[in-house]
Design an enzyme around this catalytic site. Structure first.
Site, PDB file in Angstrom:
ATOM      1  N   LYS A 159      36.070  44.816  39.120  1.00  0.00           N
ATOM      2  CA  LYS A 159      36.021  45.858  38.090  1.00  0.00           C
ATOM      3  C   LYS A 159      34.961  46.881  38.498  1.00  0.00           C
ATOM      4  O   LYS A 159      33.809  46.821  38.057  1.00  0.00           O
ATOM      5  CB  LYS A 159      35.747  45.233  36.721  1.00  0.00           C
ATOM      6  CG  LYS A 159      36.966  44.474  36.189  1.00  0.00           C
ATOM      7  CD  LYS A 159      36.755  43.863  34.839  1.00  0.00           C
ATOM      8  CE  LYS A 159      36.854  44.859  33.718  1.00  0.00           C
ATOM      9  NZ  LYS A 159      38.224  45.282  33.409  1.00  0.00           N
TER      10      LYS A 159
HETATM   11  N1  PMP Z   1      43.890  44.134  35.342  1.00  0.00           N
HETATM   12  C1  PMP Z   1      43.026  45.130  35.114  1.00  0.00           C
HETATM   13  C2  PMP Z   1      43.116  46.366  35.930  1.00  0.00           C
HETATM   14  C3  PMP Z   1      42.048  44.997  34.116  1.00  0.00           C
HETATM   15  O1  PMP Z   1      41.174  45.985  33.891  1.00  0.00           O
HETATM   16  C4  PMP Z   1      42.008  43.825  33.347  1.00  0.00           C
HETATM   17  C5  PMP Z   1      40.999  43.683  32.253  1.00  0.00           C
HETATM   18  N2  PMP Z   1      39.800  43.159  32.728  1.00  0.00           N
HETATM   19  C6  PMP Z   1      42.929  42.803  33.626  1.00  0.00           C
HETATM   20  C7  PMP Z   1      43.864  43.001  34.628  1.00  0.00           C
HETATM   21  C8  PMP Z   1      42.890  41.508  32.887  1.00  0.00           C
HETATM   22  O2  PMP Z   1      41.749  40.790  33.281  1.00  0.00           O
HETATM   23  P1  PMP Z   1      41.006  39.794  32.299  1.00  0.00           P
HETATM   24  O3  PMP Z   1      42.004  38.778  31.901  1.00  0.00           O
HETATM   25  O4  PMP Z   1      39.911  39.232  33.128  1.00  0.00           O
HETATM   26  O5  PMP Z   1      40.535  40.600  31.155  1.00  0.00           O
END
Ligand code: PMP
Length: 306
Positions: A159
């Site tokens: 991220k």
């Molecule tokens: N893909 C992206 C691009 C995201 O920003 C997120 C949110 N964090 C997710 C997938 C889902 O990840 P998570 O389950 O860790 O929130």
């Protein structure tokens, strides 16, 4: 999302600041070049008070992302975990969204600035539901995006602030076209993910999800794979193309924000009968039990804030 910020506090570099007084210098390197990392974390109400879902995994991912950018976070993981609990407690939240962010200072100017200070802030706010709660039952619509996900393998799986530009473009394009979310493809034309969600499809009782070469390895994604396996549902990670989604029996997104949300239309056409499917509901039911602290097997996925 508009938040009632009155009396709210934000944790910034080890201190609580009033919401409106937590600021970033206009020449922060991160503001200009996207050189920072962040997390999206969620806390839920349980009978034992607020509990943060998979806190260690989120914090680990934050540090891994910072590492990719050669940013050394000047706090320990333990300190940031504690701060995330404390920001909820300080704001009197027994559930909500938590946003840790790591950003660079303004001590040097220009792209090549080195030895900049590393700053950390954590905000938290009430967040009962990201989308209309009915979306969990009725499902949402997606359109195939013209924006490709993750051209640069450095960014994949982390991220990193600057990389969210294409996700934002994709989401806004989808919203402008009247859909709820975007379907982003990878540079090879395979399905990648939503703008902030991972995607799963169900075909003949088997569950499929893209490999993580070109999408974030979401914490909800990993959790859902684990839950499915424990329910004897096989999850296969492989390249998926658009046709796989068109012909799916069920499809759903996973993510901290959307939790598990069915996808019922793709480019204005129904997926299967256009209704939430049985495997999606079963996974949702289990997920709900886990996050509310009512699933004994998964208690270690929750960190109580007090
Ligand atoms: N893909 C992206 C691009 C995201 O920003 C997120 C949110 N964090 C997710 C997938 C889902 O990840 P998570 O389950 O860790 O929130």
């Amino acid at each position: 999302m508009f938040v009632n910020t009155e009396k709210k506090l934000i944790w910034q570099n080890g201190h609580f600041k009033k919401w409106d007084e937590s600021s970033v210098h206009i020449l922060s390197h991160t503001l200009h070049y996207g050189t920072g990392v962040f997390e999206g974390v969620r806390a839920y109400q349980t009978k034992d008070g607020a509990a943060i879902f998979r806190l260690n995994e989120h914090t680990n991912r934050l540090y891994d992302a910072a590492d990719k950018l050669n940013i050394v976070i000047p706090f320990s993981k333990k300190e940031l975990n504690y701060a995330q609990c404390e920001i909820l407690n300080a704001n009197g939240l027994d559930e909500g969204y938590i946003r840790p962010i790591v950003y660079l200072g303004n001590e040097g100017l220009g792209l090549r600035a080195k030895d900049l200070s590393v700053n950390v802030a954590i905000a938290a706010w009430e967040w009962p539901s990201y989308m209309d709660p009915k979306a969990k039952e009725d499902g949402i619509s997606v359109i195939k995006s013209s924006h490709t996900q993750y051209e640069n393998p450095l960014h994949s799986g982390h991220k990193i602030i600057g990389t969210y530009f294409s996700n934002t473009m994709a989401l806004h394009e989808a919203l402008d076209k009247g859909a709820d979310e975007a379907l982003m493809m990878d540079k090879n034309g395979y399905i990648s993910e939503g703008s902030g969600e991972n995607i799963f499809i169900v075909k003949e009782k088997e569950v499929f999800t893209p490999k993580t070469d070109h999408c974030l390895n979401g914490i909800t994604r990993k959790s859902v794979i684990n839950i499915a396996n424990n329910l004897d549902i096989k999850v296969i990670e492989k390249n998926l193309n658009y046709e796989d989604l068109v012909n799916a029996d069920e499809a759903f997104f996973t993510g901290t924000a959307v939790e598990i949300t069915p996808i019922t239309t793709l480019d204005n056409l129904k997926i299967a009968d256009g209704k939430r499917g049985p495997i999606t509901s079963l996974l949702q039911e289990n997920f709900q039990k886990i996050i509310s602290g009512n699933h004994p097997k998964y208690k270690d996925w929750l960190t109580h804030t007090k």
